[in-house]
Design a protein around this motif. Structure first.
Motif, PDB file in Angstrom:
ATOM      1  N   GLY A  90       0.706  -1.537   0.374  1.00 43.36           N
ATOM      2  CA  GLY A  90      -0.496   0.496  -0.098  1.00 43.36           C
ATOM      3  C   GLY A  90       0.805   1.166  -0.256  1.00 43.36           C
ATOM      4  O   GLY A  90       1.996   1.491  -0.002  1.00 43.36           O
ATOM      5  N   GLY A 138      -6.591  15.207   6.165  1.00 44.66           N
ATOM      6  CA  GLY A 138      -6.198  13.933   5.899  1.00 44.66           C
ATOM      7  C   GLY A 138      -5.582  14.066   4.315  1.00 44.66           C
ATOM      8  O   GLY A 138      -5.816  12.960   3.672  1.00 44.66           O
ATOM      9  N   LYS A 139      -4.181  14.774   3.973  1.00 47.64           N
ATOM     10  CA  LYS A 139      -3.068  14.476   3.251  1.00 47.64           C
ATOM     11  C   LYS A 139      -1.884  13.997   3.258  1.00 47.64           C
ATOM     12  O   LYS A 139      -1.171  13.785   3.049  1.00 47.64           O
ATOM     13  N   ASP A 141      -0.788  10.221   6.452  1.00 48.30           N
ATOM     14  CA  ASP A 141      -1.456   9.574   7.151  1.00 48.30           C
ATOM     15  C   ASP A 141      -0.499   9.004   8.766  1.00 48.30           C
ATOM     16  O   ASP A 141      -1.260   8.460   9.765  1.00 48.30           O
ATOM     17  N   HIS A 259      -1.361   9.898  14.119  1.00 49.75           N
ATOM     18  CA  HIS A 259      -1.606   9.265  12.866  1.00 49.75           C
ATOM     19  C   HIS A 259      -3.042   9.871  12.520  1.00 49.75           C
ATOM     20  O   HIS A 259      -3.473  10.989  12.806  1.00 49.75           O
ATOM     21  N   ARG A 261      -6.481  10.036   9.106  1.00 48.21           N
ATOM     22  CA  ARG A 261      -7.288   8.980   9.317  1.00 48.21           C
ATOM     23  C   ARG A 261      -7.234   7.816   8.540  1.00 48.21           C
ATOM     24  O   ARG A 261      -6.439   7.734   8.280  1.00 48.21           O
ATOM     25  N   ARG A 262      -8.088   6.663   9.596  1.00 51.29           N
ATOM     26  CA  ARG A 262      -7.092   5.228   8.878  1.00 51.29           C
ATOM     27  C   ARG A 262      -7.863   4.326   8.290  1.00 51.29           C
ATOM     28  O   ARG A 262      -9.183   4.894   7.817  1.00 51.29           O
ATOM     29  N   ARG A 263      -6.606   4.798   6.667  1.00 49.76           N
ATOM     30  CA  ARG A 263      -7.441   4.325   5.941  1.00 49.76           C
ATOM     31  C   ARG A 263      -6.922   2.784   6.018  1.00 49.76           C
ATOM     32  O   ARG A 263      -5.386   2.672   5.859  1.00 49.76           O
ATOM     33  N   PRO A 264      -7.195   2.274   5.651  1.00 47.33           N
ATOM     34  CA  PRO A 264      -7.669   0.482   5.132  1.00 47.33           C
ATOM     35  C   PRO A 264      -6.121   0.221   4.440  1.00 47.33           C
ATOM     36  O   PRO A 264      -5.246  -0.856   5.213  1.00 47.33           O
ATOM     37  N   SER A 265      -5.904   1.299   4.041  1.00 43.27           N
ATOM     38  CA  SER A 265      -4.960   0.456   2.988  1.00 43.27           C
ATOM     39  C   SER A 265      -3.384   0.846   3.601  1.00 43.27           C
ATOM     40  O   SER A 265      -2.175   0.699   2.459  1.00 43.27           O
ATOM     41  N   ALA A 266      -3.492   2.110   4.305  1.00 43.31           N
ATOM     42  CA  ALA A 266      -2.414   2.382   4.380  1.00 43.31           C
ATOM     43  C   ALA A 266      -2.128   1.729   6.536  1.00 43.31           C
ATOM     44  O   ALA A 266      -1.103   2.865   6.811  1.00 43.31           O
ATOM     45  N   GLN A 267      -3.155   1.223   6.956  1.00 45.23           N
ATOM     46  CA  GLN A 267      -3.057   1.160   8.385  1.00 45.23           C
ATOM     47  C   GLN A 267      -1.738   0.206   8.384  1.00 45.23           C
ATOM     48  O   GLN A 267      -1.228   0.542  10.026  1.00 45.23           O
TER      49      GLN A 267
END
Length: 311
Positions: A90, A138-139, A141, A259, A261-267
């Motif tokens: 990711g 949100g820019k 992670d 951290h 906003r938790r993006r699933p692809s980056a978490q």
């Protein structure tokens, strides 16, 4: 011979200089932290910390254990990833503040890239205030940056005092405004320096503004003025300004991981990089060794002396 959980606790105490802060970071009780350290000291047969009611400091053996602990945990993580078959993937947008330009953060990032080659790591280097704004938008992670002591956000990597620094030969005239070298807004160090001078009622003037730490250092080495900086990361060629100059206390500053906003692809990648930074946090306030014979002429003894600060 050495339990990974005890080594992680040891690193947390070493980086925060506090059993209480280490317990908060690890989500453990303070008695458990003390127990982990005691068992590690029993296993090594050496005292790793000297501690009293006011301070916690590494012993010489504790300093040696830092490198061993990091390498043991690195190998432990690599083995776990290999046998569980987990491979992180990711895009990870990571922001680091300008404070880390001259530290060993690149070594930590290099190790992360080696362990997780399929992670697309995007690095942004900016002012701490700007990074917090981009994270909120949100820019980004994950951010490694300063925060104000009263700010509750983020996971503490370590805390430090802010001090005034300048060229060794710099002399300040008590009858003239303090010449300041600063980051542009919304720099946290800038804000703290101006607030401290305003509280003291000391006049000031800005002689250099730069968004680059290297730019500020060049101006300070040229003797243009003074700058506020982390005590643990004073650049070569600059020294702490003497108390005789009468400059106000700047207080403490925390360096934290935050951290977004938790993006699933980056978490998963964000969690892994955060763990790597926390494990190697002591390296972030130590400069990488320079090539032999290329040390700055003022590096070393000059960093322990202070400017005279007299008119």
């Amino acid at each position: 011979m050495y339990e990974p959980s005890q080594l992680r606790t040891f690193l947390a105490v070493a980086q925060t200089s506090s059993f209480t802060q280490a317990a908060r970071r690890l989500g453990l009780r303070q008695s458990t932290v003390s127990q982990h350290v005691r068992r590690l000291e029993d296993a090594t047969g050496r005292t790793l910390f000297t501690r009293d009611t006011h301070s916690v400091e590494l012993t010489e053996d504790g300093e040696a254990m830092l490198g061993f602990a990091r390498r043991i945990l690195d190998v432990h993580e690599q083995a776990s990833a290999f046998f569980t078959g987990t491979r992180l993937r990711g895009r990870l947008r990571f922001g680091a503040s300008e404070d880390f330009v001259l530290t060993r953060l690149p070594e930590i990032l290099e190790g992360f890239r080696h362990d997780h080659p399929e992670v697309d790591l995007e690095l942004t280097v900016e002012l701490s205030g700007t990074l917090h704004e981009r994270l909120a938008a949100g820019k980004l992670d994950l951010v490694l940056a300063k925060r104000r002591p009263e700010d509750p956000r983020g996971e503490l990597v370590w805390h430090d005092s802010l001090v005034w620094i300048g060229a060794e030969r710099l002399r300040l005239d008590a009858g003239r405004p303090v010449p300041l070298i600063v980051f542009p807004p919304p720099g946290i160090t800038r804000a703290l320096a101006l607030e401290a001078l305003e509280r003291q009622g000391r006049p000031w003037r800005i002689v250099c503004t730069s968004g680059s730490l290297n730019g500020l250092i060049a101006a300070a080495r040229a003797g243009l003025g003074v700058m506020a900086h982390s005590r643990g990361m004073v650049p070569p060629g600059l020294v702490r300004v003497s108390e005789r100059a009468g400059l106000p206390e700047l207080g403490r500053v925390d360096f934290v991981l935050v951290h977004g906003r938790r993006r699933p692809s980056a978490q998963g990648a964000a969690d892994a990089l955060a763990a790597a930074i926390l494990a190697g946090g002591d390296r972030l306030h130590r400069r990488p060794p320079g090539p032999p014979g290329r040390r700055h002429p003022r590096e070393g003894p000059a960093t322990t002396r202070s400017t005279d600060g007299t008119a």
